[in-house]
Every structure is written in structure tokens, then in C-alpha cells.
Design a protein around this motif. Structure first.
Motif, PDB file in Angstrom:
ATOM      1  N   THR A   1       0.829  -1.187   0.000  1.00 23.29           N
ATOM      2  CA  THR A   1       0.000   0.000   0.000  1.00 23.29           C
ATOM      3  C   THR A   1       0.875   1.252   0.000  1.00 23.29           C
ATOM      4  OG1 THR A   1      -0.079   0.091   2.408  1.00 23.29           O
ATOM      5  CG2 THR A   1      -1.766  -1.221   1.288  1.00 23.29           C
ATOM      6  N   ALA A   2       0.249   2.386  -0.370  1.00 21.25           N
ATOM      7  CA  ALA A   2       1.001   3.647  -0.377  1.00 21.25           C
ATOM      8  C   ALA A   2       1.565   3.956   0.997  1.00 21.25           C
ATOM      9  CB  ALA A   2       0.089   4.778  -0.857  1.00 21.25           C
ATOM     10  N   ARG A   3       0.836   3.600   2.043  1.00 19.83           N
ATOM     11  CA  ARG A   3       1.317   3.863   3.406  1.00 19.83           C
ATOM     12  C   ARG A   3       2.567   3.052   3.707  1.00 19.83           C
ATOM     13  NH1 ARG A   3      -3.054   3.635   8.115  1.00 19.83           N
ATOM     14  NH2 ARG A   3      -3.585   5.628   7.142  1.00 19.83           N
ATOM     15  N   SER A   4       2.584   1.783   3.324  1.00 27.04           N
ATOM     16  CA  SER A   4       3.761   0.944   3.568  1.00 27.04           C
ATOM     17  C   SER A   4       4.947   1.409   2.744  1.00 27.04           C
ATOM     18  CB  SER A   4       3.436  -0.519   3.241  1.00 27.04           C
ATOM     19  OG  SER A   4       2.441  -1.021   4.103  1.00 27.04           O
ATOM     20  N   GLU A   5       4.706   1.792   1.481  1.00 28.88           N
ATOM     21  CA  GLU A   5       5.800   2.262   0.631  1.00 28.88           C
ATOM     22  C   GLU A   5       6.356   3.577   1.156  1.00 28.88           C
ATOM     23  OE1 GLU A   5       7.147   0.430  -1.428  1.00 28.88           O
ATOM     24  OE2 GLU A   5       5.640  -1.114  -1.707  1.00 28.88           O
ATOM     25  N   TYR A   6       5.483   4.431   1.700  1.00 31.07           N
ATOM     26  CA  TYR A   6       5.967   5.678   2.297  1.00 31.07           C
ATOM     27  C   TYR A   6       6.875   5.392   3.487  1.00 31.07           C
ATOM     28  CZ  TYR A   6       5.868   9.318   5.830  1.00 31.07           C
ATOM     29  OH  TYR A   6       6.234  10.185   6.829  1.00 31.07           O
ATOM     30  N   ALA A   7       6.486   4.434   4.333  1.00 31.81           N
ATOM     31  CA  ALA A   7       7.315   4.097   5.496  1.00 31.81           C
ATOM     32  C   ALA A   7       8.697   3.622   5.062  1.00 31.81           C
ATOM     33  CB  ALA A   7       6.620   3.032   6.334  1.00 31.81           C
ATOM     34  N   ALA A   8       8.773   2.839   3.977  1.00 30.51           N
ATOM     35  CA  ALA A   8      10.068   2.372   3.479  1.00 30.51           C
ATOM     36  C   ALA A   8      10.896   3.532   2.941  1.00 30.51           C
ATOM     37  CB  ALA A   8       9.858   1.316   2.395  1.00 30.51           C
ATOM     38  N   CYS A   9      10.261   4.459   2.221  1.00 25.86           N
ATOM     39  CA  CYS A   9      10.976   5.645   1.710  1.00 25.86           C
ATOM     40  C   CYS A   9      11.479   6.501   2.863  1.00 25.86           C
ATOM     41  CB  CYS A   9      10.056   6.466   0.810  1.00 25.86           C
ATOM     42  SG  CYS A   9       9.660   5.691  -0.774  1.00 25.86           S
ATOM     43  N   HIS A  10      10.655   6.652   3.882  1.00 27.80           N
ATOM     44  CA  HIS A  10      11.051   7.438   5.053  1.00 27.80           C
ATOM     45  C   HIS A  10      12.290   6.837   5.711  1.00 27.80           C
ATOM     46  CE1 HIS A  10       9.669   9.409   9.093  1.00 27.80           C
ATOM     47  NE2 HIS A  10      10.720  10.000   8.576  1.00 27.80           N
ATOM     48  N   ASP A  11      12.312   5.521   5.814  1.00 28.11           N
ATOM     49  CA  ASP A  11      13.452   4.837   6.434  1.00 28.11           C
ATOM     50  C   ASP A  11      14.728   5.053   5.624  1.00 28.11           C
ATOM     51  OD1 ASP A  11      14.488   2.883   8.477  1.00 28.11           O
ATOM     52  OD2 ASP A  11      14.885   1.736   6.668  1.00 28.11           O
ATOM     53  N   VAL A  12      14.614   5.020   4.291  1.00 33.26           N
ATOM     54  CA  VAL A  12      15.782   5.237   3.431  1.00 33.26           C
ATOM     55  C   VAL A  12      16.369   6.628   3.662  1.00 33.26           C
ATOM     56  CG1 VAL A  12      16.460   5.651   1.028  1.00 33.26           C
ATOM     57  CG2 VAL A  12      15.209   3.578   1.640  1.00 33.26           C
ATOM     58  N   VAL A  13      15.505   7.645   3.679  1.00 27.30           N
ATOM     59  CA  VAL A  13      15.991   9.018   3.859  1.00 27.30           C
ATOM     60  C   VAL A  13      16.603   9.189   5.244  1.00 27.30           C
ATOM     61  CG1 VAL A  13      15.318  11.445   3.922  1.00 27.30           C
ATOM     62  CG2 VAL A  13      14.339   9.926   2.197  1.00 27.30           C
ATOM     63  N   ARG A  14      15.975   8.617   6.258  1.00 20.46           N
ATOM     64  CA  ARG A  14      16.523   8.714   7.618  1.00 20.46           C
ATOM     65  C   ARG A  14      17.925   8.143   7.705  1.00 20.46           C
ATOM     66  NH1 ARG A  14      12.717   8.106  12.216  1.00 20.46           N
ATOM     67  NH2 ARG A  14      13.817   6.181  12.736  1.00 20.46           N
ATOM     68  N   ARG A  15      18.131   6.975   7.123  1.00 25.15           N
ATOM     69  CA  ARG A  15      19.440   6.332   7.217  1.00 25.15           C
ATOM     70  C   ARG A  15      20.510   7.118   6.467  1.00 25.15           C
ATOM     71  NH1 ARG A  15      19.244   1.034   9.219  1.00 25.15           N
ATOM     72  NH2 ARG A  15      17.106   0.299   9.577  1.00 25.15           N
ATOM     73  N   LEU A  16      20.191   7.580   5.263  1.00 29.06           N
ATOM     74  CA  LEU A  16      21.181   8.330   4.500  1.00 29.06           C
ATOM     75  C   LEU A  16      21.457   9.683   5.145  1.00 29.06           C
ATOM     76  CD1 LEU A  16      19.993   7.435   0.894  1.00 29.06           C
ATOM     77  CD2 LEU A  16      22.113   6.709   1.995  1.00 29.06           C
ATOM     78  N   ALA A  17      20.442  10.320   5.705  1.00 31.91           N
ATOM     79  CA  ALA A  17      20.650  11.598   6.384  1.00 31.91           C
ATOM     80  C   ALA A  17      21.471  11.418   7.654  1.00 31.91           C
ATOM     81  CB  ALA A  17      19.298  12.225   6.719  1.00 31.91           C
ATOM     82  N   MET A  18      21.296  10.278   8.313  1.00 32.47           N
ATOM     83  CA  MET A  18      22.063   9.991   9.519  1.00 32.47           C
ATOM     84  C   MET A  18      23.545   9.853   9.209  1.00 32.47           C
ATOM     85  SD  MET A  18      20.857   7.082  12.244  1.00 32.47           S
ATOM     86  CE  MET A  18      19.159   7.295  11.742  1.00 32.47           C
ATOM     87  N   ALA A  19      23.848   9.273   8.040  1.00 34.68           N
ATOM     88  CA  ALA A  19      25.236   9.022   7.675  1.00 34.68           C
ATOM     89  C   ALA A  19      25.977  10.292   7.281  1.00 34.68           C
ATOM     90  CB  ALA A  19      25.299   8.018   6.520  1.00 34.68           C
ATOM     91  N   ARG A  20      25.239  11.351   6.892  1.00 33.39           N
ATOM     92  CA  ARG A  20      25.895  12.569   6.416  1.00 33.39           C
ATOM     93  C   ARG A  20      25.346  13.800   7.127  1.00 33.39           C
ATOM     94  NH1 ARG A  20      28.908  12.223   1.729  1.00 33.39           N
ATOM     95  NH2 ARG A  20      29.479  14.336   2.374  1.00 33.39           N
ATOM     96  N   PRO A  21      25.773  14.035   8.378  1.00 29.83           N
ATOM     97  CA  PRO A  21      25.292  15.219   9.100  1.00 29.83           C
ATOM     98  C   PRO A  21      25.815  16.524   8.519  1.00 29.83           C
ATOM     99  CG  PRO A  21      26.962  14.059  10.376  1.00 29.83           C
ATOM    100  CD  PRO A  21      26.637  13.187   9.205  1.00 29.83           C
ATOM    101  N   ASP A  22      26.792  16.449   7.593  1.00 28.92           N
ATOM    102  CA  ASP A  22      27.305  17.661   6.952  1.00 28.92           C
ATOM    103  C   ASP A  22      26.416  18.148   5.816  1.00 28.92           C
ATOM    104  OD1 ASP A  22      28.096  15.205   5.704  1.00 28.92           O
ATOM    105  OD2 ASP A  22      29.395  16.348   4.367  1.00 28.92           O
ATOM    106  N   ILE A  23      25.382  17.374   5.457  1.00 25.36           N
ATOM    107  CA  ILE A  23      24.490  17.724   4.358  1.00 25.36           C
ATOM    108  C   ILE A  23      23.109  18.034   4.925  1.00 25.36           C
ATOM    109  CG2 ILE A  23      23.396  16.910   2.231  1.00 25.36           C
ATOM    110  CD1 ILE A  23      25.771  15.113   1.763  1.00 25.36           C
ATOM    111  N   ALA A  24      22.475  19.095   4.414  1.00 25.92           N
ATOM    112  CA  ALA A  24      21.105  19.422   4.798  1.00 25.92           C
ATOM    113  C   ALA A  24      20.138  18.528   4.022  1.00 25.92           C
ATOM    114  CB  ALA A  24      20.815  20.891   4.516  1.00 25.92           C
ATOM    115  N   PHE A  25      19.125  18.028   4.706  1.00 24.96           N
ATOM    116  CA  PHE A  25      18.132  17.153   4.079  1.00 24.96           C
ATOM    117  C   PHE A  25      16.729  17.700   4.333  1.00 24.96           C
ATOM    118  CE2 PHE A  25      21.601  14.178   4.019  1.00 24.96           C
ATOM    119  CZ  PHE A  25      21.338  13.356   2.938  1.00 24.96           C
ATOM    120  N   ILE A  26      15.921  17.677   3.280  1.00 24.12           N
ATOM    121  CA  ILE A  26      14.498  18.013   3.384  1.00 24.12           C
ATOM    122  C   ILE A  26      13.713  16.857   2.776  1.00 24.12           C
ATOM    123  CG2 ILE A  26      12.667  19.564   2.599  1.00 24.12           C
ATOM    124  CD1 ILE A  26      14.695  21.820   2.643  1.00 24.12           C
TER     125      ILE A  26
END
Length: 612
Positions: free
Chosen positions: A168-193
Motif C-alpha cells: 500500500t502507499a502507506r507501507s511504501e511511504y514508510a520504506a521511503c522514510h526509512d531510506v531518507v533517515r538512514r542516508l541523512a544519519m550518515a551525512r550530518p554535513d548535508i542538509a536534508f528536506i
């Protein structure tokens, strides 16, 4: 023999897409990694309908020329492998960027409508290419700031067999959210929106300290309930933040692991984390942490999985040992809120005789007692007894701790005591264990484990009957803030939870409103209760039917409603607990498989004193 033929280019691209693009989240991961590798200082992500309708990633990186864009849409074309290394043995192992195979863009373009716009730094205008399911539809000038913008629409639109297997769109959104969280965590020198539809989910500033970025993404309270890690061993370095053992979760989805800046889900690393916390956490609880391990590129192979989420180490044992010892060191000595060493003064009393006034008192006590039994002077002996008694009380206060047990006046066993297998309560030890006398021995009961089982059986019975009558309405409904994904899971299960007496409803994107709780749980903390239930629903996945999930969730609810270790019980309360245990099936073990009571038969007690 059938003729061997080359596959058409579009079919080759679709096969490659099957490896790289499994769902919207995997396409988003490839695009954000490309943005990071371009040298961007700001990455903006927008998705619609969980990424099923649209994914857009914009960066302010180096950008591409029209010629580079054309090559980027060809398979096995990359800018991340220097020309000087092409053809050299082991060249791929020396690549330090997040991606390098050059398959992401053409693979995505073969199963979606992809719009690629880019403008190199210092150029007056940009260029745009539009590829619709492998067909170049449009190209020409484009107006945009320096950097690159990639838009993916109608993913798997021409591949219905793949699209129907998406969630479902809700489940796919949760997976996308997790991807962005992990990549943003790895690079605190980059701004993420990160935006979903018209709503902004994340807005992270560049230049944050690592622990600050992790805490902002994972949980605000992690900073106050974790220890920072920064250790080196040879060429390896371990950094990050590890939650205290007392700050844990019901599932392991809050363990973030990175190797050379790359988010990974690796069994070796997960096993090392479990080993480090092994004697500090219950088996059904999991640590919250983010660990970043850095080691030479030639010591790790990141190309063992198409999506590069798994890695292989040259010396796996050394890596595991470094993580286990590093975590244990940080938890034991880096912060005294966790795993404290035994008090040195207390340990010293086991090894040396008391000195000073206490020793003097002991000597005077011994001499007084000697005079008592010598029979030389009875009147003086009475005086000596008083002096010895006073001296002993002073010595006792000096070196002995307060007793941990409590008991009330013993009553004779009732005539029907033989009908009570768990006996009659005689007292409580350490405010945790009930001591009972049975007709055939001594019984010790773990009050928390036993009551946990009783509450579970009550909840199960309530679920089969009129649970609404057993619900405890809250005078003021309580708002519980949780992660959005956790709220989604609870909202889906709200109707069934209501049947159990737990009435909840959505209260905004990241909060739930609790209106009532089961009567057995009326004293529990609603926030902790909902967090653990959401964790259980996540752990048992979507493959289980909701009824099966909730049967497992009942165990978590029972834990919150049970008598805690450390609570003082009266003898009447202890006896009531023992009688209910005798009436309740499966009361011999708690919800986690541990025994709730043990019995020491009288012949065993007599053996301890040599009377058998």
C-alpha cells in the motif's frame, strides 16, 4: 539445441531494474546516493502516494553536461570509477562513493517515466532529458539552479505484474522514510528536506554533530539516554551513539549500522550488537543505537548485493570483536548510568576485618561474652552482657546492611493447607520474591512474572467476552506522541484493540489519543504501552493475520499491567496471588518462558542442614 540469442536492450534494462529497483524506496535510495556522491550540500526529496505516483530528488551538487546526461542514461556508464583505475585489478574495491555500477538511472528509466534535469556549476543554463519506460521522449534546455533534479513518475506503469506486488502507499511511504533517515544519519554535513505530498516530514540543517543528527532523527530522548562512542583499533574506527540498556525497544528496527558511511543491514554487525548487550538486556528487548565503522576500503567488499545493503569483511572476527569490546567498554566505563562496577568499599568488606572503633567494639563484645560464660562474677557478667549488647548494636549498624526481607506474624497452617500446592505466604524477600510454606516444602514465587501470566490470561478472557465492560475510561484522554509509522500500525489495529478494551484514535500525523485502557492495565503508562504494541505489530510483520498479531501483543499488554518487582505486598495480597495462580492455567511460567515459582521440598531443606 535451441539457438542462443542476445536479449533486446529494453529487456536487459528491465532485468537490471529487477535487481536495483524492487520498490519506490529502492529507486529513491539510488537517487539520493547519486545526489550525495555529486558533492551536494543540500538534498531535497519529495514523494507522492508513498513514491508510487512521484519521486523527486533535487541537489545542489556538481551537475552534468548534456553529454554526461546522455551517458548517465546508458548501462554500465559511471563517473565514480576514475579512468586511471579502469582495468586495474581490485579497482572496484577502491571505490569509496556510495554507488558506482552505473545501472540506477537506465534501470529506473526502463520501468518508469524519468525526467533528468541538470546544470553544471558555472554554466548559464541546464539541460533536460525525458525517458518514458526506456524510450527517449524529449530533450532540450531547462531552467534550474546549479545541480541536478530527477523526477520519477508512474513507477512500473507498464509492468503490471511488478506493480501489483507492491504494498500500500502507506507501507511504501514508510520504506521511503526509512531510506531518507538512514542516508541523512550518515551525512550530518548535508542538509536534508523530506516531503510527502504537501507535508514536510524532515528538515535537517547541515553541519550538525553526529550524535545530534542521530538523536533528532531517531528519538529526542536518545541523547540523554545514550553514550557517545569514539574508539580506534589499528586502521578501524568506531563512532556513534549507543542507548543505555535501560533504554530499549521491543524490536530491533532502531539499530542503524553504517560501514564507511554506507547504511547496511548486516548479520555480522547485528550479531555483534546482540553479543555486546547479551548480559544487559532481556532476550525480547533490543538496543537503540547508531554505529559507524570505518576501515580501509580494501578490507570490505560492498559489491556482494545488488542494492549494496550487505557487506563482506576480510577479517570478520576482528570487526566483530572490535564492535563487541567497544560497545561494552563504552557502556561500562563511558557512562556510570549503565553496568556499574561493584562498589569498591563493599567488596573490601568481604576481604578484610573491620578496623577502628568497630573492631574495638567487637573485641570488647568478645571479652564480655567470655566473662559471662566463665562464671566468675554473675553480677559483673550481667553488666558485661549489657555492655556487649550495646557494643554489638553499634558494630551491627556499622557493618551490616538493612535486611531485605519482610514478614508478618506467622499463623498456623490451616487444615486445608494440603489443598494449596503453592502454600501459605510467610513473607517477602527483596520486595520481589514471595516466600510461602506448603505442606511439603518451601515455595519461592517471582511476583512480577507470576502476575504477568495472570494478567495475560485475564486479557485473553476479556477478548473472548464483554471487554467493553472491563475497559477503564480515562478521565482526561491522553495524547501519546509516536513515530508516524508506529501510528499507522496502531490505527490499522485500532478496531481490534478496542475489542480488548484499549480505545485509541489518530490524533494528527504523529500522535494517538488514548480514551480507555483494559481494566487490568489501568495503572500502566499509556505511552510505553502503545510504543511496545506498535513495536510488536512491526516485528511480526504483515504476513500474520491481525488476530495472530494481537495474541502476541497481549503478552506486552500483560507486562504493563502486572505487579512490578520492588512493590511491597501484604500477606493477604500474597495469598490472593498464590490462590489465583493455582486457579489459572499455564501459571507455572511467565509470558517469556521463565518459571514463575520454584519449590524446595522439606527433605531438600533438611539436606542443607545435614539432618537427612
Amino acid at each position: 539445441m535451441p539457438e542462443i540469442r542476445r536479449l533486446p536492450e529494453d529487456l536487459v534494462n528491465r532485468i537490471a531494474a529487477g535487481e536495483v529497483v524492487e520498490r519506490p524506496a529502492s529507486a529513491l535510495k539510488e537517487l539520493v546516493e547519486n545526489a550525495i556522491d555529486s558533492g551536494a550540500s543540500r538534498v531535497a526529496v519529495k514523494i507522492a502516494e508513498g513514491g508510487l505516483a512521484r519521486i523527486e530528488v533535487t541537489d545542489d551538487g556538481c551537475g552534468m553536461t548534456p553529454a554526461d546526461m546522455a551517458l548517465a542514461l546508458e548501462r554500465h556508464a559511471t563517473s565514480k570509477l576514475p579512468e586511471s583505475l579502469i582495468g586495474e585489478e581490485g579497482a572496484i574495491e577502491r571505490v569509496v562513493s556510495l554507488g558506482f555500477r552505473g545501472e540506477a538511472l537506465p534501470s529506473i528509466a526502463s520501468v518508469a517515466r524519468l525526467t533528468l534535469e541538470s546544470r553544471p556549476q558555472g554554466e548559464a543554463e541546464g539541460w533536460k532529458c525525458v525517458v518514458d519506460h526506456g524510450e527517449l521522449r524529449e530533450e532540450g534546455p531547462a531552467a534550474l539552479p546549479p545541480g541536478t533534479r530527477v523526477r520519477v513518475e508512474n513507477l512500473f506503469g507498464n509492468v503490471p505484474a511488478r506493480r501489483k506486488f507492491l504494498r500500500t502507499a502507506r507501507s511504501e511511504y514508510a520504506a521511503c522514510h526509512d531510506v531518507v533517515r538512514r542516508l541523512a544519519m550518515a551525512r550530518p554535513d548535508i542538509a536534508f528536506i523530506f516531503e510527502h505530498g504537501e507535508r514536510r516530514i524532515l528538515s535537517l540543517q547541515a553541519g550538525q554533530p553526529l550524535t545530534g543528527r542521530v538523536s533528532e532523527i531517531v528519538a529526542r530522548e536518545l541523547a540523554a539516554n545514550g553514550v557517545e562512542i569514539d574508539l580506534e583499533r589499528g586502521a578501524m574506527r568506531l563512532t556513534g551513539i549507543a542507548g543505555l540498556p535501560t533504554y530499549n525497544r521491543g524490536v530491533a528496527d532502531h539499530q542503524y549500522l553504517f560501514v564507511n558511511g554506507r547504511p547496511v543491514k548486516d548479520r555480522l554487525l547485528s550479531g555483534a550488537v546482540r553479543g555486546a548487550y547479551a548480559d544487559m538486556l532481556a532476550r525480547d528487548r533490543h538496543a537503540v543505537l547508531a554505529l559507524f565503522i570505518e576501515l580501509p576500503a580494501e578490507d570490505v567488499d560492498v559489491n556482494v548485493h545488488p542494492a549494496k545493503t550487505e557487506v563482506r569483511f576480510r577479517d570478520a572476527a576482528a570487526v566483530r570483536g572490535f564492535i563487541v569490546s567497544g560497545l561494552r567498554q563504552a557502556l561500562a566505563t563511558g557512562d556510570k548510568r549503565s553496568a556499574q562496577a561493584p562498589d569498591a568499599a563493599a567488596m573490601g568488606r568481604w576481604q578484610s576485618e573491620p578496623a577502628g572503633e568497630a573492631a574495638e567494639g567487637e573485641r570488647s563484645s568478645a571479652s564480655a561474652l567470655q566473662s559471662i560464660f566463665s562464671g566468675r562474677d554473675w553480677s559483673r557478667s550481667q553488666s558485661g552482657v549489657r555492655e556487649a549488647s550495646q557494643a554489638w548494636r553499634g558494630y551491627e549498624r556499622e557493618v551490616m546492611a538493612a535486611p531485605q526481607g519482610r514478614a508478618e506474624e506467622a499463623a498456623p497452617l490451616p487444615e486445608d493447607a494440603a489443598e494449596y500446592p503453592l502454600g501459605i505466604a510467610r513473607g517477602q524477600v527483596a520486595n520481589t520474591y514471595i516466600v510461602a510454606e506448603a505442606a511439603d516444602g518451601l515455595v519461592l514465587v517471582d511476583q512480577h512474572a507470576a502476575h504477568e501470566r495472570l494478567v495475560l490470561e485475564r486479557l485473553r478472557a476479556a477478548g473472548a467476552g464483554d471487554s467493553v465492560a472491563r475497559a477503564q475510561a480515562l478521565l482526561i484522554p491522553e495524547v501519546v506522541e509516536l513515530e508516524e509509522a508506529a501510528c499507522d500500525r496502531l490505527e490499522e489495529a485500532a478496531e481490534k484493540l478496542g475489542d480488548l478494551g484499549l480505545a485509541i484514535e489518530r490524533f494528527g500525523p504523529a500522535a494517538m489519543l488514548v480514551r480507555s485502557v483494559p481494566h487490568s492495565l489501568r495503572k500502566s503508562d499509556p505511552r510505553k504501552l502503545l510504543q511496545d504494541i506498535a513495536d510488536d505489530l512491526a516485528q511480526h510483520g504483515e504476513a500474520l493475520l491481525l488476530g495472530e498479531k494481537l495474541d502476541l501483543v497481549l503478552a506486552t499488554m500483560a507486562c504493563h499491567g502486572s505487579v512490578r518487582a520492588g512493590r511491597v505486598l501484604s500477606v493477604a495480597e500474597m495469598n490472593a496471588l498464590l490462590r489465583e495462580m493455582e486457579r489459572t492455567p499455564r501459571s507455572g511460567q511467565c509470558n517469556h518462558g521463565r518459571p514463575t515459582w520454584v519449590k524446595l521440598k522439606m527433605e531438600d531443606v533438611e539436606k542443607l542442614f545435614g539432618r537427612h
